[in-house]
Design a protein around this motif. Structure first.
Motif, PDB file in Angstrom:
ATOM      1  N   ARG A  46       0.840  -1.205   0.000  1.00  0.00           N
ATOM      2  CA  ARG A  46       0.000   0.000   0.000  1.00  0.00           C
ATOM      3  C   ARG A  46       0.870   1.249   0.000  1.00  0.00           C
ATOM      4  NH1 ARG A  46      -1.786   2.435   4.520  1.00  0.00           N
ATOM      5  NH2 ARG A  46      -3.019   4.253   3.977  1.00  0.00           N
ATOM      6  N   ARG A  47       0.563   2.159  -0.899  1.00  0.00           N
ATOM      7  CA  ARG A  47       1.301   3.410  -1.028  1.00  0.00           C
ATOM      8  C   ARG A  47       0.358   4.510  -0.540  1.00  0.00           C
ATOM      9  NH1 ARG A  47       1.041   6.731  -6.112  1.00  0.00           N
ATOM     10  NH2 ARG A  47      -0.526   5.164  -6.619  1.00  0.00           N
ATOM     11  N   PRO A  48       0.573   5.040   0.683  1.00  0.00           N
ATOM     12  CA  PRO A  48      -0.417   5.964   1.262  1.00  0.00           C
ATOM     13  C   PRO A  48      -0.597   7.236   0.427  1.00  0.00           C
ATOM     14  CG  PRO A  48       1.166   5.224   2.916  1.00  0.00           C
ATOM     15  CD  PRO A  48       1.708   4.796   1.586  1.00  0.00           C
ATOM     16  N   LEU A  49      -1.837   7.586   0.197  1.00  0.00           N
ATOM     17  CA  LEU A  49      -2.182   8.821  -0.512  1.00  0.00           C
ATOM     18  C   LEU A  49      -3.082   9.656   0.393  1.00  0.00           C
ATOM     19  CD1 LEU A  49      -3.237   7.398  -4.030  1.00  0.00           C
ATOM     20  CD2 LEU A  49      -1.049   8.473  -3.452  1.00  0.00           C
ATOM     21  N   THR A  50      -3.043  10.973   0.217  1.00  0.00           N
ATOM     22  CA  THR A  50      -4.012  11.811   0.925  1.00  0.00           C
ATOM     23  C   THR A  50      -5.364  11.627   0.252  1.00  0.00           C
ATOM     24  OG1 THR A  50      -3.722  13.715  -0.532  1.00  0.00           O
ATOM     25  CG2 THR A  50      -2.229  13.565   1.373  1.00  0.00           C
ATOM     26  N   ARG A  83     -22.722   7.144 -11.255  1.00  0.00           N
ATOM     27  CA  ARG A  83     -22.457   8.096 -10.180  1.00  0.00           C
ATOM     28  C   ARG A  83     -21.374   7.455  -9.316  1.00  0.00           C
ATOM     29  NH1 ARG A  83     -27.495  10.074  -6.672  1.00  0.00           N
ATOM     30  NH2 ARG A  83     -27.494   7.860  -6.148  1.00  0.00           N
ATOM     31  N   PHE A  84     -20.236   8.110  -9.249  1.00  0.00           N
ATOM     32  CA  PHE A  84     -19.094   7.562  -8.522  1.00  0.00           C
ATOM     33  C   PHE A  84     -18.988   8.215  -7.151  1.00  0.00           C
ATOM     34  CE2 PHE A  84     -18.202   7.147 -13.032  1.00  0.00           C
ATOM     35  CZ  PHE A  84     -17.854   5.813 -13.122  1.00  0.00           C
ATOM     36  N   VAL A  85     -18.777   7.377  -6.154  1.00  0.00           N
ATOM     37  CA  VAL A  85     -18.721   7.852  -4.768  1.00  0.00           C
ATOM     38  C   VAL A  85     -17.373   7.463  -4.166  1.00  0.00           C
ATOM     39  CG1 VAL A  85     -19.827   7.732  -2.498  1.00  0.00           C
ATOM     40  CG2 VAL A  85     -21.220   7.527  -4.574  1.00  0.00           C
ATOM     41  N   TYR A  86     -16.738   8.407  -3.513  1.00  0.00           N
ATOM     42  CA  TYR A  86     -15.441   8.153  -2.875  1.00  0.00           C
ATOM     43  C   TYR A  86     -15.625   7.787  -1.417  1.00  0.00           C
ATOM     44  CZ  TYR A  86     -10.840   9.176  -0.886  1.00  0.00           C
ATOM     45  OH  TYR A  86      -9.644   9.095  -0.220  1.00  0.00           O
ATOM     46  N   LEU A  92      -8.717  -1.873  -0.200  1.00  0.00           N
ATOM     47  CA  LEU A  92      -8.770  -2.052  -1.648  1.00  0.00           C
ATOM     48  C   LEU A  92     -10.141  -2.633  -1.938  1.00  0.00           C
ATOM     49  CD1 LEU A  92      -6.205  -4.160  -3.772  1.00  0.00           C
ATOM     50  CD2 LEU A  92      -8.316  -3.072  -4.539  1.00  0.00           C
ATOM     51  N   ASN A  93     -11.080  -1.759  -2.251  1.00  0.00           N
ATOM     52  CA  ASN A  93     -12.441  -2.228  -2.405  1.00  0.00           C
ATOM     53  C   ASN A  93     -13.252  -1.271  -3.252  1.00  0.00           C
ATOM     54  OD1 ASN A  93     -14.615  -3.939  -2.039  1.00  0.00           O
ATOM     55  ND2 ASN A  93     -15.246  -2.992  -0.090  1.00  0.00           N
ATOM     56  N   ALA A  94     -14.231  -1.814  -3.900  1.00  0.00           N
ATOM     57  CA  ALA A  94     -15.205  -1.018  -4.640  1.00  0.00           C
ATOM     58  C   ALA A  94     -16.498  -1.812  -4.624  1.00  0.00           C
ATOM     59  CB  ALA A  94     -14.743  -0.776  -6.073  1.00  0.00           C
ATOM     60  N   ILE A 103     -19.120   2.788  -5.593  1.00  0.00           N
ATOM     61  CA  ILE A 103     -18.353   3.328  -4.473  1.00  0.00           C
ATOM     62  C   ILE A 103     -16.937   2.788  -4.581  1.00  0.00           C
ATOM     63  CG2 ILE A 103     -18.175   3.431  -1.955  1.00  0.00           C
ATOM     64  CD1 ILE A 103     -21.235   2.788  -1.951  1.00  0.00           C
ATOM     65  N   VAL A 104     -15.963   3.694  -4.542  1.00  0.00           N
ATOM     66  CA  VAL A 104     -14.565   3.273  -4.655  1.00  0.00           C
ATOM     67  C   VAL A 104     -13.831   3.679  -3.391  1.00  0.00           C
ATOM     68  CG1 VAL A 104     -12.490   3.333  -6.079  1.00  0.00           C
ATOM     69  CG2 VAL A 104     -14.721   3.726  -7.145  1.00  0.00           C
ATOM     70  N   GLN A 105     -13.186   2.714  -2.745  1.00  0.00           N
ATOM     71  CA  GLN A 105     -12.473   3.024  -1.514  1.00  0.00           C
ATOM     72  C   GLN A 105     -11.047   3.496  -1.826  1.00  0.00           C
ATOM     73  OE1 GLN A 105     -13.378  -0.547   1.025  1.00  0.00           O
ATOM     74  NE2 GLN A 105     -14.645   0.936   2.094  1.00  0.00           N
ATOM     75  N   ARG A 106     -10.522   4.310  -0.925  1.00  0.00           N
ATOM     76  CA  ARG A 106      -9.209   4.929  -1.136  1.00  0.00           C
ATOM     77  C   ARG A 106      -8.114   3.898  -1.432  1.00  0.00           C
ATOM     78  NH1 ARG A 106      -6.707   9.034   3.157  1.00  0.00           N
ATOM     79  NH2 ARG A 106      -6.839   7.258   4.567  1.00  0.00           N
ATOM     80  N   GLY A 107      -8.168   2.754  -0.754  1.00  0.00           N
ATOM     81  CA  GLY A 107      -7.137   1.738  -0.942  1.00  0.00           C
ATOM     82  C   GLY A 107      -6.988   1.277  -2.384  1.00  0.00           C
ATOM     83  N   THR A 108      -8.048   1.425  -3.157  1.00  0.00           N
ATOM     84  CA  THR A 108      -7.971   1.032  -4.571  1.00  0.00           C
ATOM     85  C   THR A 108      -6.893   1.850  -5.277  1.00  0.00           C
ATOM     86  OG1 THR A 108     -10.315   0.481  -4.530  1.00  0.00           O
ATOM     87  CG2 THR A 108      -9.326   0.787  -6.697  1.00  0.00           C
ATOM     88  N   ALA A 109      -6.878   3.158  -4.997  1.00  0.00           N
ATOM     89  CA  ALA A 109      -5.850   4.025  -5.587  1.00  0.00           C
ATOM     90  C   ALA A 109      -4.487   3.767  -4.955  1.00  0.00           C
ATOM     91  CB  ALA A 109      -6.250   5.496  -5.418  1.00  0.00           C
ATOM     92  N   GLU A 110      -4.487   3.362  -3.668  1.00  0.00           N
ATOM     93  CA  GLU A 110      -3.221   3.194  -2.951  1.00  0.00           C
ATOM     94  C   GLU A 110      -2.492   1.889  -3.317  1.00  0.00           C
ATOM     95  OE1 GLU A 110      -3.880   5.734   1.092  1.00  0.00           O
ATOM     96  OE2 GLU A 110      -4.815   3.761   1.033  1.00  0.00           O
ATOM     97  N   TYR A 111      -3.250   0.876  -3.679  1.00  0.00           N
ATOM     98  CA  TYR A 111      -2.622  -0.398  -4.045  1.00  0.00           C
ATOM     99  C   TYR A 111      -2.326  -0.499  -5.541  1.00  0.00           C
ATOM    100  CZ  TYR A 111      -3.141  -2.720   0.494  1.00  0.00           C
ATOM    101  OH  TYR A 111      -3.024  -3.091   1.804  1.00  0.00           O
ATOM    102  N   ALA A 112      -3.113   0.200  -6.364  1.00  0.00           N
ATOM    103  CA  ALA A 112      -2.926   0.106  -7.817  1.00  0.00           C
ATOM    104  C   ALA A 112      -1.596   0.730  -8.210  1.00  0.00           C
ATOM    105  CB  ALA A 112      -4.080   0.797  -8.536  1.00  0.00           C
ATOM    106  N   ARG A 113      -0.897   0.077  -9.109  1.00  0.00           N
ATOM    107  CA  ARG A 113       0.408   0.581  -9.544  1.00  0.00           C
ATOM    108  C   ARG A 113       0.257   1.683 -10.586  1.00  0.00           C
ATOM    109  NH1 ARG A 113       3.759  -4.459 -11.199  1.00  0.00           N
ATOM    110  NH2 ARG A 113       2.824  -3.819 -13.156  1.00  0.00           N
ATOM    111  N   ASN A 114      -0.867   1.724 -11.255  1.00  0.00           N
ATOM    112  CA  ASN A 114      -1.094   2.732 -12.301  1.00  0.00           C
ATOM    113  C   ASN A 114      -2.602   2.862 -12.537  1.00  0.00           C
ATOM    114  OD1 ASN A 114      -1.772   0.445 -13.983  1.00  0.00           O
ATOM    115  ND2 ASN A 114       0.440   0.133 -14.247  1.00  0.00           N
ATOM    116  N   ASP A 115      -2.950   3.810 -13.410  1.00  0.00           N
ATOM    117  CA  ASP A 115      -4.376   4.053 -13.683  1.00  0.00           C
ATOM    118  C   ASP A 115      -5.046   2.830 -14.305  1.00  0.00           C
ATOM    119  OD1 ASP A 115      -4.056   6.579 -12.715  1.00  0.00           O
ATOM    120  OD2 ASP A 115      -4.731   7.623 -14.537  1.00  0.00           O
TER     121      ASP A 115
END
Ligand SMILES: [Zn+2]
Length: 266
Positions: A46-50, A83-86, A92-94, A103-115
């Motif tokens: 996991r790569r922490p993001l704000t 409709r996308f919800v943060y 890592l969940n949606a 609904i997309v959880q923050r960890g999805t962006a934190e674990y993904a290596r790229n878009d």
């Protein structure tokens, strides 16, 4: 036990009235190869993001996926309004709910290596909507309705953010939805249709596969709700490979009549 040969078996649509696409049966050898691949590599870290960084990344991907997802819905004879919800949880969940809510959880962006990898998780949920999985059982519809109230209050209070393509949600709403489980066949179908959405949006389907492998590696060591509701094992990777080969063979055409039978090519 179904014969392992031929490797790719396209089932007629009539085999399952609800399925938009039936993923081919995979051979034990393909599953064993996927299993070895998962075991050989390192699980993603996991790569922490704000919140702001994660929201920006998820909104960027959601905006690019939305028209592609709508096109695939149309191919399957459905209308989808997204409709996308943060959800600021570090999982890592949606999850998909309502008519086109994701609904997309923050960890999805934190674990993904790229878009491309992040896009796979989101496109998979869009595919659950496109294939009408969200409303296909009473239990799921009831849960969705109960959570719809929670979601409506959240969305109502952050309506101003909708123009950005991402609504601010509350921590944990994705986890509540994660108790809604799909059948294994529906999961494979969502992976395959999700791959079509990624292709349509110009994302790298190979990176989507990397994300599935990464999920398989994570499932051995981390508890995340994505992994409990979206089991990611070698069979899922092998199914994905077979489905992508199928889709490529018919130039990624989906139609309400099934894969490869579209009469109105895009
Ligand atoms: Zn799923």
């Amino acid at each position: 036990m179904r014969s392992a040969l031929p490797l790719l078996v396209l089932l007629p649509l009539g085999a399952c009235a609800d399925a938009a696409y039936q993923v081919p049966v995979v051979s034990p050898a393909a599953q064993a190869a996927a299993s070895a691949e998962i075991q050989q590599g390192q699980a993603p870290v996991r790569r922490p993001l704000t919140d702001e960084q994660a929201k920006e990344a998820i909104a960027r991907v959601a905006r690019r996926l939305a028209p592609a997802g709508s096109a695939v819905c149309q191919d399957l004879g459905r209308q989808c309004a997204w409709r996308f919800v943060y959800d600021p949880s570090q999982e890592l969940n949606a999850a998909a709910t309502g008519e086109g809510d994701i609904i997309v959880q923050r960890g999805t962006a934190e674990y993904a290596r790229n878009d491309d990898q992040m896009a796979f998780v989101i496109a998979h949920e869009m595919a659950h909507h496109a294939a009408n999985h969200v409303r296909s059982t009473n239990t799921r519809a009831q849960l969705g309705a109960a959570l719809g109230g929670v979601l409506a209050s959240v969305i109502g209070s952050y309506a101003g953010l909708q123009a950005d393509g991402l609504v601010q949600g509350a921590a944990g709403i994705g986890s509540q939805l994660a108790v809604i489980s799909y059948s294994k066949a529906q999961e494979r179908e969502a992976d395959a249709i999700g791959a079509t959405i990624l292709h349509e949006a110009g994302y790298d389907v190979g990176e989507a596969r990397e994300m599935l492998v990464a999920l398989g590696r994570l499932s051995g060591q981390t508890r995340t709700s994505l992994l409990s509701t979206h089991p990611a094992g070698p069979d899922r990777v092998a199914s994905f490979d077979a489905a992508v080969a199928d889709m490529r063979a018919v130039n990624w055409q989906l139609s309400p009549q099934g894969v490869g039978r579209s009469v109105t090519p895009k």
